[in-house]
Design an enzyme around this catalytic site. Sequence first.
Site, PDB file in Angstrom:
ATOM      1  N   SER A 164      18.492-106.853  27.055  1.00 34.53           N
ATOM      2  CA  SER A 164      17.537-105.789  26.748  1.00 34.53           C
ATOM      3  C   SER A 164      18.263-104.446  26.593  1.00 34.53           C
ATOM      4  CB  SER A 164      16.459-105.741  27.836  1.00 34.53           C
ATOM      5  OG  SER A 164      15.347-104.990  27.421  1.00 34.53           O
ATOM      6  N   ASP A 199      13.055-110.899  24.534  1.00 39.18           N
ATOM      7  CA  ASP A 199      13.676-110.349  25.740  1.00 39.18           C
ATOM      8  C   ASP A 199      13.506-111.333  26.896  1.00 39.18           C
ATOM      9  OD1 ASP A 199      14.548-108.830  27.867  1.00 39.18           O
ATOM     10  OD2 ASP A 199      13.187-107.145  27.508  1.00 39.18           O
TER      11      ASP A 199
END
Length: 313
Positions: free
Chosen positions: A58, A209
């Site tokens: 991320s 993610d």
Amino acid sequence: MKLIDLFGFRSAEIVEPVRSRSAVIALGGGGARGLSHLGAIEAVGEAGIHTERFVGVSIGAMVGAMAAIDPDIRRVQARTIEFLSSPTFARDQRLLFGSTNARLDDSESGILAWYNRVKHLYSAHRRLTRAVTAMSLMPSGILADAIDALVPDVSFDDLVTPLSVVTADLRSGHRVVLESGSVRKAIKASMAIPGIFPPVPWDGMLLCDIGVVDSLPLAVARTYTSDLTIAVDVGQYQSHVDDFASALDVMMRMQDIGEQLMRREKSPVADIVIRPHVDAMQWFDFQEPEQIIELGRDAARKMLKTLRKKRAG
């Protein structure tokens, strides 16, 4: 690209840093708190530790990419701060949260603030309509603006320092490690929060993610032969939440607990764990980037100094 069992990792002995050593640095997810990675990377370099590879999830993937492209971390920091002050970033924040003019409520903890923001996303009529007709509540352009502004359009082969970007494939359920192709596209995949931003198609997969369940990429970092494995953990460790007003509150709290447990269980795998004091920072609060960067710099300097003293003693 690698496919790795979602929860697999191996143990390691604690090793203390000295000069002329090298490391693989694992950079965790955590939204705005991830700006502290920029300070931690600077401090690791100051200590004379050479970075062999960045492994990021991320926001950690994005910071790792910037540092992998430009070894001058101070220049990377300045460019990041400049973008966060730009009209483009202010516009995108308004699209996400409605307004950035009012100071965020300091009485809300990070997790409660996250609940409130996500509930707002779910309750807005336009976004509710999108939720049942599309794969995400927000368009990908908001992510693309930040990525395109901070990361040039390069491939992994162009990087000065090797980089591994960690994502999850919604179709197979595997962790996916990206190490070839477009760096921008890989970062977009690693930052695509499930349900909030659209997953990214990649070689027949749908990538997103993985940080909502596994925000510290130590399992991947430990697969590389290296002198040291350093983890920078920018997650939150709230231990108590009083009220749960809805089913969404309960579901999101449980997700947060699971993610915290994963970080705690994986931390002993690292030779060095740097934990900036960012618990009070909300994931979406980018209003004081210099302060967050300094928290990372300070935490890394203190950790490395303490370990050097132990070794000398």
